[in-house]
Design an enzyme around this catalytic site. Sequence first.
Site, short mmCIF file in Angstrom:
data_model
loop_
_atom_site.label_atom_id
_atom_site.label_comp_id
_atom_site.label_asym_id
_atom_site.label_seq_id
_atom_site.Cartn_x
_atom_site.Cartn_y
_atom_site.Cartn_z
N THR A 7 -16.84 113.95 -109.03
CA THR A 7 -16.50 112.57 -109.37
C THR A 7 -15.01 112.37 -109.19
OG1 THR A 7 -16.09 113.07 -111.69
CG2 THR A 7 -18.37 112.56 -111.08
N SER A 31 -12.95 124.62 -108.86
CA SER A 31 -12.37 124.38 -107.52
C SER A 31 -11.30 123.29 -107.56
CB SER A 31 -13.50 123.95 -106.58
OG SER A 31 -13.01 123.27 -105.46
N VAL A 32 -10.17 123.58 -106.93
CA VAL A 32 -9.15 122.52 -106.74
C VAL A 32 -8.82 122.33 -105.26
CG1 VAL A 32 -8.09 122.67 -109.03
CG2 VAL A 32 -7.27 124.17 -107.22
N GLU A 68 -0.04 115.10 -101.59
CA GLU A 68 0.26 116.53 -101.71
C GLU A 68 0.47 117.17 -100.34
OE1 GLU A 68 -2.62 117.39 -105.53
OE2 GLU A 68 -3.52 117.15 -103.56
N GLY A 120 -12.21 117.77 -110.60
CA GLY A 120 -11.01 117.91 -111.42
C GLY A 120 -9.99 118.72 -110.65
N ASP A 121 -9.02 118.02 -110.05
CA ASP A 121 -8.12 118.74 -109.14
C ASP A 121 -6.69 118.23 -109.24
OD1 ASP A 121 -8.51 116.28 -108.01
OD2 ASP A 121 -9.11 117.00 -106.03
N THR A 144 -10.85 107.70 -101.12
CA THR A 144 -10.14 108.38 -102.22
C THR A 144 -9.26 109.49 -101.65
OG1 THR A 144 -11.96 107.92 -103.72
CG2 THR A 144 -10.49 109.73 -104.34
#
Length: 353
Positions: free
Chosen positions: A213, A304-305, A68, A238-239, A96
Site C-alpha cells: 500500500t 523490504s525497502v 531518492e 513501508g519504505d 506514485t
Amino acid sequence: MSKINLNPSALAMVPFVSVADMMKIVNTVGIKKMIRGIAEYIEADFKRWPEFDKTPRVPSHSKEGVIELMPTSDGELYGFKYVNGHPANMARGFQTVTAFGLLARVDNGYPVMLSEMTVLTALRTAATSAVAAKYLAPKNAKTMAMIGNGAQCEFQALAFQELLGIETVRLYDIDPDATSKAVRNLEATGLNVVSCNSSQEAVTGAEIITTCTADKQCATILTDNMVGAGQHINAIGGDCPGKTELHKDILLRADIFVEFPEQTRIEGEIQQLDADHPVTELWEVMTGRAKGRTSDTQTTLFDSVGFATEDFSALRYVRDQLEATGHFKNLDLLADPDDPRDLFGMVNRAKEA
Ligand code: NAD
C-alpha cells in the site's frame, strides 16, 4: 532496430532504453521469463554482497513525498537509480513511483546504459520479493494475499506464481477500482484470483501476505491478530521514514529479514523498533551463513525497502538483453572531442557544421 556497439571508440554513444523500449523488451522476452531472469541476477548479486559499495539511499523529503538516489558499484560497474515516492500522486493522476537509472564502467567512468526504471522497478521489486520468499515462505505455499492493488500488484502476483508456484491470489484494496483493475490484468495468467472485502478476509487461508500500500503515514494494514503462526509477510509498502504498514506487535514476534540494515532501520517497518533489535540480512541466508525459515510455525517477515544492488542487478539484466532484442536507441550523451583536451574547439567547430 539499433545494434549495440561495445567498441571503446563508440562508447560516447550511450544505449538508452525508453519506456517504449522496455515494454518491447518485456513483451519480447515474456514477462514471467523476464522476472525469473532478473531474479537470477538479483540472487547472484546478493550472493557476492561483500563485493559491493553499499550506502543507505540518499533521500530528499518533502511534505508530498520523497526523491531518492540509489548508488552502488561492484568495482567493475557503477549504477544508480533516481526514484520518487509520492503517495498522493495517484489521486492527481500521476504514478506514485517513477524511476530511471544508469550503469557505467568503473574503469573510465563512461555510462554504458541509461534506462527507464518505472517498469523495471516493478519487475525487480517483484523478483526480489519472490527470491526472499524462496528462503522464507512456508514450503509448498499455494495462496498469497495481496493488500494494495496498485502499480506493483500484478508484478508481485506473477513473480510468486513463477518462482514459488503460487496458484491463488486474494486481493484487497481500500479502492475497489484498484482491485477490479488487478482482477482484469491477471485474468489470463492462470492464477486463481479472488477479490476480498477486507484485509482480514484476504489473509484468511493465505500462507504468504504481501502488503504493498502507499500512504505517507504509519498505517496499520495488518494487526497482530490477523497474522497466524507460520505465515510469511512480504511487506514492501513501508519504505520511508514515517511510512509503515504493520502493527509493532507483529514485528516483536516475527523473525525479520532485511536487505541492508543501515537503510532498513531508517525506512522499513523496523523503524518502529529499538535500533539494536535483531534482524537477519538476506545475503547471509542466501549464502548459508544464516538460517531462513526453520519451522512451520515461525512467522517470517521480509521488511523490504528496495536496495541499490537490486536495481544494479536489474540494469545488468536489461543491458544483457540489448544486443539480442535491439530495443534501445543510441543517445548522444557524452561530449567526445577528437582531442580530449579540446572541448572548447569542439564547441567552436559545431558553429560551422
Ligand atoms: P500505488 O499508489 O500504485 O498503489 C497503492 C495502492 O494501495 C492503491 O491502490 C491504494 O488504494 C492502496 N491502499 C492505500 N492504503 C490502503 C489500505 N489501508 N488498505 C488497502 N489498500 C490501500 O503504489 P505502488 O506503486 O503499487 O506502490 C505500493 C507501495 O510500494 C508504495 O508505498 C511504494 O513506495 C512501495 N514500493 C516499495 C518498493 C520496495 O522495493 N520495497 C518498490 C516499489 C514500491
